[in-house]
Design a protein around this motif. Structure first.
Motif, PDB file in Angstrom:
ATOM      1  N   HIS A 150      -7.003   5.329 -31.428  1.00  0.00           N
ATOM      2  CA  HIS A 150      -7.934   4.326 -31.934  1.00  0.00           C
ATOM      3  C   HIS A 150      -9.151   4.288 -31.034  1.00  0.00           C
ATOM      4  CE1 HIS A 150      -9.195   0.552 -33.932  1.00  0.00           C
ATOM      5  NE2 HIS A 150      -9.635   0.203 -32.721  1.00  0.00           N
ATOM      6  N   ALA A 151     -10.335   4.233 -31.645  1.00  0.00           N
ATOM      7  CA  ALA A 151     -11.591   4.053 -30.917  1.00  0.00           C
ATOM      8  C   ALA A 151     -12.461   3.108 -31.734  1.00  0.00           C
ATOM      9  CB  ALA A 151     -12.286   5.381 -30.700  1.00  0.00           C
ATOM     10  N   GLY A 152     -12.539   1.856 -31.287  1.00  0.00           N
ATOM     11  CA  GLY A 152     -13.298   0.858 -32.026  1.00  0.00           C
ATOM     12  C   GLY A 152     -14.277   0.132 -31.131  1.00  0.00           C
ATOM     13  N   PRO A 153     -14.950  -0.878 -31.656  1.00  0.00           N
ATOM     14  CA  PRO A 153     -15.947  -1.618 -30.872  1.00  0.00           C
ATOM     15  C   PRO A 153     -15.366  -2.300 -29.633  1.00  0.00           C
ATOM     16  CG  PRO A 153     -16.141  -2.125 -33.214  1.00  0.00           C
ATOM     17  CD  PRO A 153     -14.874  -1.340 -33.049  1.00  0.00           C
ATOM     18  N   SER A 154     -14.117  -2.751 -29.719  1.00  0.00           N
ATOM     19  CA  SER A 154     -13.537  -3.520 -28.608  1.00  0.00           C
ATOM     20  C   SER A 154     -12.366  -2.835 -27.924  1.00  0.00           C
ATOM     21  CB  SER A 154     -13.063  -4.891 -29.114  1.00  0.00           C
ATOM     22  OG  SER A 154     -14.134  -5.644 -29.638  1.00  0.00           O
TER      23      SER A 154
END
Length: 332
Positions: A150-154
């Protein structure tokens, strides 16, 4: 159809061994399951406790047979969502079909302890929904026996899986008091958690949750709608009010608590609470019929699972009285 009334184990108020014993006693008196709070600090210094919810839930599972879950945990500041997913999957593996995962956006008194920047509510809610996305992704991949990243904003998570994972993932319930978040929860979560309030506000909340469920092609009537209900019962009205003022004055506070960082700060604010402040916010009474009517009001609104918290230290006496005089009179 039976009424599902559970016990709210307040880990900021009772030592962990007592909380487990009370949950077991609640089940003996007809309560159906356990919701446990997830504090890092108590709301007030006098409450005196703040045990780790996942440790306590493991012991509750061994001492009871009903459902169990955190009401609620915050997988965004103190704990990374992957770690919360691991804790939840472990509990669900130990107690198949019994565990649900309650998730909220967090309050500073518990989450700011790690020293990170404390954002405004919209940012906290966005982080919560990203955490739910990550947890669901990790659950699904782990059941399928594959890695996921997972690679997200947070949040970031390297390619991995949960190696201890039940065959069926725990249901995820999102906690909110706001209609916009409730609608979004209906689209992505398995259920809703909220606290007591005016009927008009709760009706709107449930309607928006149902709207979100329809947006996602689901039927909200088949999704858990969960309520945590605070009350103060004692043998006399005077004792019930003393308990409310001493143990749970936050029920009489008419302002948000999400940004308060210290129990000692909240203690100062709690000194302004007066008996009349509980009116319309929490039933304070020795009369079991008044408490039954308040529980029934929420059942009639559409909640199908209610966890009760009696704010006094008189837990065993309360459980006996409610098991005998309140629970049998409730109707779905």
């Amino acid at each position: 159809m039976s009424v599902h009334i559970g016990y709210a184990a307040m880990l900021e108020q009772f030592p962990p061994s007592d909380a487990v014993a009370f949950a077991a006693a609640a089940e003996r008196h007809g309560f159906s399951g356990t919701m446990a709070t997830d504090p890092f600090q108590p709301w007030l210094p006098r409450l005196g406790q703040a045990s780790h919810v996942w440790s306590v839930l493991g012991a509750v599972g061994a001492a009871t047979r009903g459902d169990l879950g955190p009401g609620v945990t915050t997988p965004t500041f103190r704990m990374h969502p992957a770690v919360v997913a691991q804790a939840s999957a472990t509990l669900a593996s130990m107690y198949p079909g019994r565990h649900w995962l309650g998730i909220g956006s967090g309050e500073a008194i518990n989450e700011h302890v790690v020293g990170a920047y404390w954002p405004e509510p919209p940012d906290r809610i966005a982080r919560m929904f990203e955490a739910v996305e990550l947890i669901k992704k990790l659950f699904a991949a782990s059941i399928a026996g594959r890695d996921v990243r997972h690679a997200g904003p947070s949040f970031k998570m390297e390619s991995t899986r949960l190696w201890t994972m039940p065959k069926v993932a725990p249901e995820i319930y999102i906690a909110t008091a706001g209609p916009v978040t409730a609608r979004r929860a209906g689209r992505v979560a398995d259920g809703l958690i909220t606290q007591s309030g005016p009927s008009e506000r709760l009706e709107v909340l449930l309607a928006r949750f149902a709207d979100g469920a329809r947006d996602g092609g689901r039927d909200a009537s088949k999704m858990p709608r969960v309520l945590q209900l605070h009350l103060s019962w004692a043998e006399t009205d005077e004792e019930a009010m003393r308990n409310a003022l001493a143990e749970w004055p936050i029920a009489g506070m008419r302002f948000g608590r999400g940004d308060i960082r210290s129990p000692f700060e909240l203690e100062q604010l709690a000194r302004t609470v007066r008996p009349e402040d509980f009116a319309g916010r929490m039933v304070v009474s020795a009369d079991p019929d008044l408490h039954r009517a308040e529980i029934q009001r929420h059942l009639d609104l559409g909640f199908d699972r209610i966890y009760l918290h009696n704010v006094g230290r008189n837990q065993l006496e309360w459980l006996e009285v409610f098991g005998r005089d309140v629970l049998p009179g409730l109707r779905p």
